[in-house]
Design an enzyme around this catalytic site. Structure first.
Site, PDB file in Angstrom:
ATOM      1  N   ARG A  57       0.817  -1.223   0.000  1.00 51.98           N
ATOM      2  CA  ARG A  57       0.000   0.000   0.000  1.00 51.98           C
ATOM      3  C   ARG A  57       0.844   1.263   0.000  1.00 51.98           C
ATOM      4  NH1 ARG A  57      -2.790  -1.087   5.541  1.00 51.98           N
ATOM      5  NH2 ARG A  57      -0.618  -1.715   5.894  1.00 51.98           N
ATOM      6  N   GLN A 117       3.536  23.223  19.347  1.00 55.09           N
ATOM      7  CA  GLN A 117       3.061  23.769  18.069  1.00 55.09           C
ATOM      8  C   GLN A 117       3.605  22.933  16.925  1.00 55.09           C
ATOM      9  OE1 GLN A 117       3.351  28.111  17.792  1.00 55.09           O
ATOM     10  NE2 GLN A 117       3.844  27.954  15.603  1.00 55.09           N
ATOM     11  N   ASP A 118       2.749  22.707  15.915  1.00 56.07           N
ATOM     12  CA  ASP A 118       3.156  22.040  14.666  1.00 56.07           C
ATOM     13  C   ASP A 118       3.118  23.075  13.546  1.00 56.07           C
ATOM     14  OD1 ASP A 118       1.733  18.668  14.966  1.00 56.07           O
ATOM     15  OD2 ASP A 118       3.705  19.478  15.483  1.00 56.07           O
ATOM     16  N   ASN A 119       4.151  23.077  12.711  1.00 56.89           N
ATOM     17  CA  ASN A 119       4.196  24.000  11.565  1.00 56.89           C
ATOM     18  C   ASN A 119       4.364  23.227  10.270  1.00 56.89           C
ATOM     19  OD1 ASN A 119       4.097  26.152  13.369  1.00 56.89           O
ATOM     20  ND2 ASN A 119       6.321  26.282  13.529  1.00 56.89           N
ATOM     21  N   ARG A 124      14.839  29.737   3.745  1.00 57.17           N
ATOM     22  CA  ARG A 124      14.143  30.325   4.899  1.00 57.17           C
ATOM     23  C   ARG A 124      15.107  30.245   6.095  1.00 57.17           C
ATOM     24  NH1 ARG A 124       8.120  30.190   4.623  1.00 57.17           N
ATOM     25  NH2 ARG A 124       7.488  29.341   2.585  1.00 57.17           N
ATOM     26  N   HIS A 174      16.595  31.511  11.494  1.00 51.41           N
ATOM     27  CA  HIS A 174      15.742  32.143  12.501  1.00 51.41           C
ATOM     28  C   HIS A 174      15.912  31.557  13.887  1.00 51.41           C
ATOM     29  CE1 HIS A 174      12.919  32.795   8.828  1.00 51.41           C
ATOM     30  NE2 HIS A 174      13.947  33.616   8.805  1.00 51.41           N
ATOM     31  N   LYS A 194      13.239  22.363  17.973  1.00 42.78           N
ATOM     32  CA  LYS A 194      12.489  21.991  16.762  1.00 42.78           C
ATOM     33  C   LYS A 194      12.788  20.552  16.356  1.00 42.78           C
ATOM     34  CE  LYS A 194      12.667  26.777  15.318  1.00 42.78           C
ATOM     35  NZ  LYS A 194      13.394  27.789  14.531  1.00 42.78           N
ATOM     36  N   TYR A 206       7.364  20.742  11.044  1.00 43.48           N
ATOM     37  CA  TYR A 206       8.158  20.696  12.262  1.00 43.48           C
ATOM     38  C   TYR A 206       7.328  21.030  13.489  1.00 43.48           C
ATOM     39  CZ  TYR A 206       8.771  25.723  11.147  1.00 43.48           C
ATOM     40  OH  TYR A 206       8.581  27.045  10.818  1.00 43.48           O
ATOM     41  N   GLU A 237      11.540  37.212  17.594  1.00 38.20           N
ATOM     42  CA  GLU A 237      12.230  36.541  16.502  1.00 38.20           C
ATOM     43  C   GLU A 237      13.424  37.359  16.015  1.00 38.20           C
ATOM     44  OE1 GLU A 237      10.333  35.895  12.564  1.00 38.20           O
ATOM     45  OE2 GLU A 237      10.682  33.760  12.982  1.00 38.20           O
ATOM     46  N   LYS A 292      12.831  39.953   5.506  1.00 38.02           N
ATOM     47  CA  LYS A 292      13.395  39.723   6.840  1.00 38.02           C
ATOM     48  C   LYS A 292      14.723  38.964   6.733  1.00 38.02           C
ATOM     49  CE  LYS A 292      11.510  36.329   9.032  1.00 38.02           C
ATOM     50  NZ  LYS A 292      10.508  35.535   9.754  1.00 38.02           N
ATOM     51  N   ASP A 293      14.756  37.947   5.885  1.00 40.54           N
ATOM     52  CA  ASP A 293      15.958  37.118   5.786  1.00 40.54           C
ATOM     53  C   ASP A 293      17.076  37.836   5.042  1.00 40.54           C
ATOM     54  OD1 ASP A 293      14.179  33.928   5.517  1.00 40.54           O
ATOM     55  OD2 ASP A 293      14.452  35.368   7.154  1.00 40.54           O
TER      56      ASP A 293
HETATM   57  C1  T46 Z   1       7.048  30.815  12.025  1.00 42.93           C
HETATM   58  C2  T46 Z   1       5.617  31.257  12.059  1.00 42.93           C
HETATM   59  C3  T46 Z   1       5.112  32.147  11.141  1.00 42.93           C
HETATM   60  N1  T46 Z   1       3.809  32.531  11.199  1.00 42.93           N
HETATM   61  C4  T46 Z   1       3.315  33.457  10.182  1.00 42.93           C
HETATM   62  C5  T46 Z   1       4.031  34.794  10.158  1.00 42.93           C
HETATM   63  C6  T46 Z   1       4.034  35.184   8.693  1.00 42.93           C
HETATM   64  O1  T46 Z   1       2.843  35.902   8.391  1.00 42.93           O
HETATM   65  C7  T46 Z   1       3.996  33.857   7.942  1.00 42.93           C
HETATM   66  C8  T46 Z   1       5.345  33.454   7.386  1.00 42.93           C
HETATM   67  O2  T46 Z   1       6.276  33.570   8.443  1.00 42.93           O
HETATM   68  P1  T46 Z   1       7.835  33.467   8.124  1.00 42.93           P
HETATM   69  O3  T46 Z   1       8.143  34.170   6.845  1.00 42.93           O
HETATM   70  O4  T46 Z   1       8.561  33.882   9.382  1.00 42.93           O
HETATM   71  O5  T46 Z   1       7.980  31.888   7.887  1.00 42.93           O
HETATM   72  P2  T46 Z   1       9.386  31.135   7.735  1.00 42.93           P
HETATM   73  O6  T46 Z   1      10.364  31.963   6.989  1.00 42.93           O
HETATM   74  O7  T46 Z   1       9.066  29.791   7.234  1.00 42.93           O
HETATM   75  O8  T46 Z   1       9.888  31.020   9.237  1.00 42.93           O
HETATM   76  C9  T46 Z   1      10.379  29.803   9.759  1.00 42.93           C
HETATM   77  O9  T46 Z   1      11.598  29.590   9.123  1.00 42.93           O
HETATM   78  C10 T46 Z   1      12.583  28.781   9.740  1.00 42.93           C
HETATM   79  C11 T46 Z   1      12.840  27.596   8.854  1.00 42.93           C
HETATM   80  C12 T46 Z   1      12.354  28.377  11.123  1.00 42.93           C
HETATM   81  O10 T46 Z   1      13.037  27.491  11.639  1.00 42.93           O
HETATM   82  C13 T46 Z   1      11.364  29.079  11.940  1.00 42.93           C
HETATM   83  O11 T46 Z   1      10.597  28.117  12.643  1.00 42.93           O
HETATM   84  C14 T46 Z   1      10.448  29.993  11.257  1.00 42.93           C
HETATM   85  O12 T46 Z   1      10.924  31.302  11.537  1.00 42.93           O
HETATM   86  O13 T46 Z   1       3.571  32.875   8.912  1.00 42.93           O
HETATM   87  C15 T46 Z   1       2.936  32.059  12.150  1.00 42.93           C
HETATM   88  O14 T46 Z   1       1.766  32.412  12.171  1.00 42.93           O
HETATM   89  N2  T46 Z   1       3.417  31.168  13.093  1.00 42.93           N
HETATM   90  C16 T46 Z   1       4.720  30.756  13.081  1.00 42.93           C
HETATM   91  O15 T46 Z   1       5.103  29.929  13.949  1.00 42.93           O
END
Ligand code: T46
Length: 180
Positions: free
Chosen positions: A23, A46-48, A58, A61, A70, A130, A141, A166-167
Protein backbone atom coordinates in the site's frame (compact mmCIF):
# COMPACT_ATOMS: atom_id res chain seq x y z
CA UNK A 1 14.80 4.89 15.58
CA UNK A 2 18.44 5.21 14.55
CA UNK A 3 20.36 8.27 15.77
CA UNK A 4 22.94 9.66 13.34
CA UNK A 5 25.58 12.15 14.51
CA UNK A 6 25.94 15.56 12.89
CA UNK A 7 28.72 18.15 13.10
CA UNK A 8 27.23 19.21 16.46
CA UNK A 9 26.82 16.70 19.36
CA UNK A 10 23.40 18.06 20.36
CA UNK A 11 21.87 18.25 16.87
CA UNK A 12 20.63 14.76 16.10
CA UNK A 13 19.59 13.24 12.80
CA UNK A 14 16.91 10.61 13.42
CA UNK A 15 16.12 7.75 11.04
CA UNK A 16 12.73 6.22 11.91
CA UNK A 17 11.72 2.62 11.37
CA UNK A 18 9.63 2.66 8.23
CA UNK A 19 7.05 -0.06 7.56
CA UNK A 20 6.58 -0.52 3.84
CA UNK A 21 4.11 -2.75 2.08
CA UNK A 22 2.15 -2.95 -1.15
CA UNK A 23 0.00 0.00 0.00
CA UNK A 24 2.91 2.33 0.71
CA UNK A 25 4.62 3.10 4.01
CA UNK A 26 4.00 3.93 7.69
CA UNK A 27 6.31 5.37 10.32
CA UNK A 28 5.93 7.07 13.68
CA UNK A 29 7.13 10.65 13.16
CA UNK A 30 6.94 11.36 16.89
CA UNK A 31 6.55 9.22 20.02
CA UNK A 32 7.10 10.99 23.37
CA UNK A 33 8.33 7.86 25.16
CA UNK A 34 10.61 6.70 22.37
CA UNK A 35 12.10 10.17 21.99
CA UNK A 36 12.60 10.50 25.76
CA UNK A 37 14.54 7.23 25.65
CA UNK A 38 16.81 8.93 23.07
CA UNK A 39 17.31 11.83 25.46
CA UNK A 40 14.88 14.13 23.64
CA UNK A 41 12.48 14.71 26.52
CA UNK A 42 10.83 17.72 24.95
CA UNK A 43 7.23 18.82 25.16
CA UNK A 44 6.00 20.19 21.81
CA UNK A 45 3.30 22.83 21.75
CA UNK A 46 3.06 23.77 18.07
CA UNK A 47 3.16 22.04 14.67
CA UNK A 48 4.20 24.00 11.57
CA UNK A 49 3.98 23.19 7.86
CA UNK A 50 5.49 25.26 5.04
CA UNK A 51 5.82 24.70 1.30
CA UNK A 52 8.59 26.33 -0.70
CA UNK A 53 9.77 26.27 -4.31
CA UNK A 54 13.26 25.24 -5.41
CA UNK A 55 15.99 27.65 -4.31
CA UNK A 56 13.92 29.20 -1.55
CA UNK A 57 15.96 29.76 1.59
CA UNK A 58 14.14 30.32 4.90
CA UNK A 59 16.26 31.38 7.86
CA UNK A 60 18.35 31.48 9.82
CA UNK A 61 15.74 32.14 12.50
CA UNK A 62 15.59 31.96 16.28
CA UNK A 63 13.60 33.48 19.13
CA UNK A 64 15.85 35.30 21.64
CA UNK A 65 13.13 34.78 24.28
CA UNK A 66 10.87 31.75 24.27
CA UNK A 67 13.59 29.88 22.32
CA UNK A 68 12.16 26.96 20.34
CA UNK A 69 13.49 23.45 20.16
CA UNK A 70 12.49 21.99 16.76
CA UNK A 71 11.82 18.51 15.44
CA UNK A 72 11.98 19.00 11.69
CA UNK A 73 11.28 16.78 8.68
CA UNK A 74 10.38 16.91 5.00
CA UNK A 75 7.14 15.39 3.72
CA UNK A 76 7.81 16.17 0.05
CA UNK A 77 11.04 16.97 -1.76
CA UNK A 78 14.51 17.60 -0.30
CA UNK A 79 16.12 20.43 1.64
CA UNK A 80 19.56 21.38 2.93
CA UNK A 81 18.94 22.01 6.62
CA UNK A 82 21.18 24.14 8.84
CA UNK A 83 21.40 24.76 12.59
CA UNK A 84 23.85 27.15 14.31
CA UNK A 85 24.65 27.07 18.05
CA UNK A 86 23.97 30.57 19.46
CA UNK A 87 24.58 29.78 23.15
CA UNK A 88 27.62 31.78 24.26
CA UNK A 89 28.19 29.34 27.15
CA UNK A 90 28.36 26.41 24.74
CA UNK A 91 31.80 24.99 23.88
CA UNK A 92 30.37 24.76 20.35
CA UNK A 93 29.19 28.38 20.10
CA UNK A 94 28.91 29.35 16.43
CA UNK A 95 29.23 25.78 15.24
CA UNK A 96 27.16 24.83 12.16
CA UNK A 97 25.40 21.50 11.70
CA UNK A 98 24.17 20.96 8.13
CA UNK A 99 22.55 17.96 6.47
CA UNK A 100 20.01 17.01 3.84
CA UNK A 101 16.48 16.00 4.79
CA UNK A 102 14.16 14.40 2.26
CA UNK A 103 10.79 12.75 2.00
CA UNK A 104 12.61 9.77 0.50
CA UNK A 105 14.72 9.00 3.58
CA UNK A 106 12.04 10.06 6.11
CA UNK A 107 14.90 11.34 8.25
CA UNK A 108 14.15 14.00 10.88
CA UNK A 109 16.37 16.31 12.91
CA UNK A 110 16.19 17.44 16.54
CA UNK A 111 17.49 20.98 17.01
CA UNK A 112 17.52 22.07 20.70
CA UNK A 113 16.50 25.55 21.92
CA UNK A 114 19.35 28.04 21.52
CA UNK A 115 20.06 27.40 17.83
CA UNK A 116 19.32 29.41 14.69
CA UNK A 117 17.64 27.28 12.04
CA UNK A 118 16.99 27.46 8.34
CA UNK A 119 16.89 25.48 5.13
CA UNK A 120 17.29 25.75 1.36
CA UNK A 121 15.01 23.82 -0.99
CA UNK A 122 16.89 21.54 -3.40
CA UNK A 123 13.96 19.79 -5.11
CA UNK A 124 11.30 21.36 -7.37
CA UNK A 125 9.46 22.14 -4.15
CA UNK A 126 9.50 20.95 -0.55
CA UNK A 127 6.90 20.58 2.17
CA UNK A 128 8.58 21.18 5.53
CA UNK A 129 6.93 20.02 8.76
CA UNK A 130 8.16 20.70 12.26
CA UNK A 131 7.16 20.65 15.91
CA UNK A 132 8.32 23.37 18.31
CA UNK A 133 8.81 23.37 22.08
CA UNK A 134 7.51 26.91 22.52
CA UNK A 135 5.02 29.16 20.81
CA UNK A 136 5.72 31.54 17.95
CA UNK A 137 6.62 34.94 19.35
CA UNK A 138 7.39 37.35 16.48
CA UNK A 139 8.43 40.08 18.88
CA UNK A 140 11.34 37.85 19.95
CA UNK A 141 12.23 36.54 16.50
CA UNK A 142 15.76 37.31 15.25
CA UNK A 143 17.50 36.46 12.00
CA UNK A 144 21.11 35.33 11.53
CA UNK A 145 22.44 36.20 8.07
CA UNK A 146 22.21 33.08 5.90
CA UNK A 147 25.49 33.77 4.10
CA UNK A 148 27.54 35.24 6.95
CA UNK A 149 31.14 34.52 5.85
CA UNK A 150 32.01 33.67 9.47
CA UNK A 151 29.67 30.67 9.28
CA UNK A 152 31.02 29.42 5.93
CA UNK A 153 27.83 27.44 5.20
CA UNK A 154 28.16 25.47 1.97
CA UNK A 155 24.64 26.04 0.64
CA UNK A 156 24.27 23.62 -2.31
CA UNK A 157 22.49 26.10 -4.60
CA UNK A 158 24.20 29.35 -5.52
CA UNK A 159 22.58 32.32 -3.80
CA UNK A 160 18.97 32.17 -2.88
CA UNK A 161 16.34 32.70 -5.55
CA UNK A 162 13.71 33.68 -3.00
CA UNK A 163 14.44 35.22 0.39
CA UNK A 164 11.95 37.13 2.54
CA UNK A 165 12.82 40.75 3.25
CA UNK A 166 13.40 39.72 6.84
CA UNK A 167 15.96 37.12 5.79
CA UNK A 168 17.70 39.51 3.39
CA UNK A 169 18.17 41.77 6.43
CA UNK A 170 19.68 39.08 8.63
CA UNK A 171 22.62 40.04 10.85
CA UNK A 172 26.09 38.53 10.89
CA UNK A 173 26.85 36.45 13.99
CA UNK A 174 29.02 39.16 15.55
CA UNK A 175 26.04 41.55 15.57
CA UNK A 176 23.38 39.05 16.68
CA UNK A 177 21.76 38.88 20.09
CA UNK A 178 22.75 35.46 21.40
CA UNK A 179 21.88 33.26 24.36
CA UNK A 180 23.80 33.28 27.65
C1 T46 B 1 7.05 30.82 12.02
C2 T46 B 1 5.62 31.26 12.06
C3 T46 B 1 5.11 32.15 11.14
N1 T46 B 1 3.81 32.53 11.20
C4 T46 B 1 3.32 33.46 10.18
C5 T46 B 1 4.03 34.79 10.16
C6 T46 B 1 4.03 35.18 8.69
O1 T46 B 1 2.84 35.90 8.39
C7 T46 B 1 4.00 33.86 7.94
C8 T46 B 1 5.34 33.45 7.39
O2 T46 B 1 6.28 33.57 8.44
P1 T46 B 1 7.84 33.47 8.12
O3 T46 B 1 8.14 34.17 6.84
O4 T46 B 1 8.56 33.88 9.38
O5 T46 B 1 7.98 31.89 7.89
P2 T46 B 1 9.39 31.13 7.74
O6 T46 B 1 10.36 31.96 6.99
O7 T46 B 1 9.07 29.79 7.23
O8 T46 B 1 9.89 31.02 9.24
C9 T46 B 1 10.38 29.80 9.76
O9 T46 B 1 11.60 29.59 9.12
C10 T46 B 1 12.58 28.78 9.74
C11 T46 B 1 12.84 27.60 8.85
C12 T46 B 1 12.35 28.38 11.12
O10 T46 B 1 13.04 27.49 11.64
C13 T46 B 1 11.36 29.08 11.94
O11 T46 B 1 10.60 28.12 12.64
C14 T46 B 1 10.45 29.99 11.26
O12 T46 B 1 10.92 31.30 11.54
O13 T46 B 1 3.57 32.88 8.91
C15 T46 B 1 2.94 32.06 12.15
O14 T46 B 1 1.77 32.41 12.17
N2 T46 B 1 3.42 31.17 13.09
C16 T46 B 1 4.72 30.76 13.08
O15 T46 B 1 5.10 29.93 13.95
Amino acid sequence: MQVIETQHPEVLLLRPKVFGDARGFFFESYNRKAFAELGIDAEFVQDNHSRSAQGVLRGLHYQISQPQGKLVRVAAGEVFDVAVDLRRSSPHFGRVAAFRLSAETHEMAWIPPGFAHGFQVLSDYAEFLYKTTDYYAPQFERCLLWNDPALDIAWPLDGASLLSAKDQAGLPLVECEVFA
